[in-house]
Design a protein around this motif. Sequence first.
Motif, short mmCIF file in Angstrom:
data_model
loop_
_atom_site.label_atom_id
_atom_site.label_comp_id
_atom_site.label_asym_id
_atom_site.label_seq_id
_atom_site.Cartn_x
_atom_site.Cartn_y
_atom_site.Cartn_z
N ARG A 1 43.77 73.89 45.13
CA ARG A 1 43.00 74.91 44.41
C ARG A 1 41.51 74.59 44.44
O ARG A 1 40.70 75.47 44.38
CB ARG A 1 43.51 75.00 42.98
CG ARG A 1 44.86 75.70 42.93
CD ARG A 1 45.29 75.92 41.49
NE ARG A 1 46.41 76.80 41.36
CZ ARG A 1 47.63 76.58 41.83
NH1 ARG A 1 47.87 75.49 42.52
NH2 ARG A 1 48.61 77.42 41.64
N LYS A 2 41.17 73.32 44.47
CA LYS A 2 39.75 72.99 44.48
C LYS A 2 39.23 72.93 45.91
O LYS A 2 39.93 72.53 46.83
CB LYS A 2 39.48 71.71 43.72
CG LYS A 2 39.69 70.43 44.44
CD LYS A 2 39.36 69.28 43.50
CE LYS A 2 38.95 68.07 44.29
NZ LYS A 2 38.71 66.91 43.47
N SER A 3 38.01 73.35 46.09
CA SER A 3 37.41 73.34 47.42
C SER A 3 37.22 71.91 47.89
O SER A 3 36.73 71.05 47.16
CB SER A 3 36.06 74.05 47.38
OG SER A 3 35.42 73.92 48.63
N ILE A 4 37.64 71.66 49.11
CA ILE A 4 37.55 70.30 49.62
C ILE A 4 36.46 70.16 50.67
O ILE A 4 36.36 69.13 51.33
CB ILE A 4 38.90 69.86 50.20
CG1 ILE A 4 39.34 70.80 51.29
CG2 ILE A 4 39.95 69.74 49.12
CD1 ILE A 4 40.52 70.28 52.06
N ASN A 5 35.63 71.17 50.83
CA ASN A 5 34.58 71.13 51.85
C ASN A 5 33.72 69.88 51.75
O ASN A 5 33.50 69.18 52.74
CB ASN A 5 33.68 72.36 51.77
CG ASN A 5 34.43 73.63 52.07
OD1 ASN A 5 35.55 73.60 52.59
ND2 ASN A 5 33.84 74.75 51.75
N LYS A 6 33.22 69.60 50.57
CA LYS A 6 32.33 68.44 50.40
C LYS A 6 33.08 67.13 50.60
O LYS A 6 32.57 66.20 51.21
CB LYS A 6 31.68 68.47 49.02
CG LYS A 6 30.66 67.38 48.84
CD LYS A 6 29.89 67.50 47.56
CE LYS A 6 28.87 66.37 47.51
NZ LYS A 6 28.03 66.44 46.35
N ILE A 7 34.33 67.07 50.12
CA ILE A 7 35.13 65.86 50.28
C ILE A 7 35.33 65.56 51.76
O ILE A 7 35.15 64.43 52.23
CB ILE A 7 36.49 66.01 49.57
CG1 ILE A 7 36.30 66.16 48.07
CG2 ILE A 7 37.40 64.83 49.88
CD1 ILE A 7 37.55 66.54 47.31
N VAL A 8 35.70 66.60 52.54
CA VAL A 8 35.94 66.42 53.98
C VAL A 8 34.64 66.03 54.68
O VAL A 8 34.63 65.12 55.53
CB VAL A 8 36.53 67.70 54.60
CG1 VAL A 8 36.54 67.62 56.13
CG2 VAL A 8 37.93 67.96 54.08
N PHE A 9 33.55 66.69 54.34
CA PHE A 9 32.28 66.39 54.99
C PHE A 9 31.87 64.94 54.74
O PHE A 9 31.50 64.22 55.67
CB PHE A 9 31.20 67.35 54.51
CG PHE A 9 29.91 67.20 55.25
CD1 PHE A 9 29.74 67.75 56.51
CD2 PHE A 9 28.85 66.50 54.70
CE1 PHE A 9 28.56 67.61 57.20
CE2 PHE A 9 27.66 66.33 55.39
CZ PHE A 9 27.51 66.90 56.64
N GLU A 10 31.94 64.49 53.48
CA GLU A 10 31.53 63.13 53.14
C GLU A 10 32.45 62.09 53.78
O GLU A 10 32.00 61.07 54.26
CB GLU A 10 31.49 62.94 51.62
CG GLU A 10 30.40 63.74 50.93
CD GLU A 10 29.00 63.36 51.40
OE1 GLU A 10 28.74 62.16 51.64
OE2 GLU A 10 28.16 64.26 51.52
N GLU A 11 33.75 62.36 53.78
CA GLU A 11 34.71 61.43 54.39
C GLU A 11 34.51 61.37 55.90
O GLU A 11 34.59 60.31 56.51
CB GLU A 11 36.13 61.84 54.03
CG GLU A 11 37.18 60.80 54.33
CD GLU A 11 37.07 59.53 53.51
OE1 GLU A 11 37.51 58.48 54.01
OE2 GLU A 11 36.54 59.55 52.38
N GLY A 12 34.24 62.51 56.52
CA GLY A 12 34.00 62.55 57.97
C GLY A 12 32.76 61.77 58.37
O GLY A 12 32.75 61.12 59.42
N LYS A 13 31.71 61.83 57.53
CA LYS A 13 30.49 61.08 57.84
C LYS A 13 30.75 59.59 57.93
O LYS A 13 30.12 58.90 58.72
CB LYS A 13 29.42 61.35 56.77
CG LYS A 13 28.71 62.67 56.97
CD LYS A 13 27.45 62.87 56.14
CE LYS A 13 27.31 62.11 54.89
NZ LYS A 13 26.12 62.45 54.09
N LYS A 14 31.72 59.09 57.18
CA LYS A 14 32.06 57.67 57.23
C LYS A 14 32.58 57.28 58.61
O LYS A 14 32.52 56.12 59.00
CB LYS A 14 33.14 57.34 56.20
CG LYS A 14 32.69 57.48 54.76
CD LYS A 14 33.85 57.20 53.83
CE LYS A 14 33.47 57.48 52.39
NZ LYS A 14 34.64 57.29 51.49
N HIS A 15 33.09 58.27 59.35
CA HIS A 15 33.65 58.02 60.68
C HIS A 15 32.79 58.66 61.77
O HIS A 15 33.25 58.88 62.88
CB HIS A 15 35.09 58.55 60.73
CG HIS A 15 35.95 58.00 59.65
ND1 HIS A 15 36.39 56.69 59.64
CD2 HIS A 15 36.43 58.56 58.51
CE1 HIS A 15 37.09 56.48 58.55
NE2 HIS A 15 37.13 57.59 57.85
#
Length: 105
Positions: free
Chosen positions: A48-62
Motif C-alpha cells: 500500500r505504501k509507495s516504495i519508489n524512494k526505498i527502491v531508489f535508495e537501495e539501488g544506489k547502494k549497488h
Amino acid sequence: ATTEIYTLSLHDDLPIYEFYELEVVGDVRQKGMLMGIELLNNNSIKTRKSINKIVFEEGKKHSIFFRTLGNVVMLVPPLAISNKEINLLIDGTIKTVNGVSKLLK
C-alpha cells in the motif's frame, strides 16, 4: 582488444527465474532487455505504501538507478551493453530487491 556488444534482440533469455525466488516478487515481465519486476508485500497483497524512494535508495547502494512505476521496478538498460554489464545489472537488481524485502518487513 575486441569488446563484445550485445543488442536488444539477443537478450530474450535473461535469467528472470532468479527473480521469482525472491520473497517480495509477485510477477516479472520481460521483452528483450526491458524488464518490469512487480514487488508485493507478503507475496500476496500489493504494497500500500509507495516504495519508489526505498527502491531508489537501495539501488544506489549497488550503483544502479532504477525507474519505478508504482510497485514495479523497471530495468531499462542501454541498447548497446556488454555481457559483463548485464550480469552486474542483474546481480545488483537481485541485491536491491532483497534489500527492499528486508525494509518492507
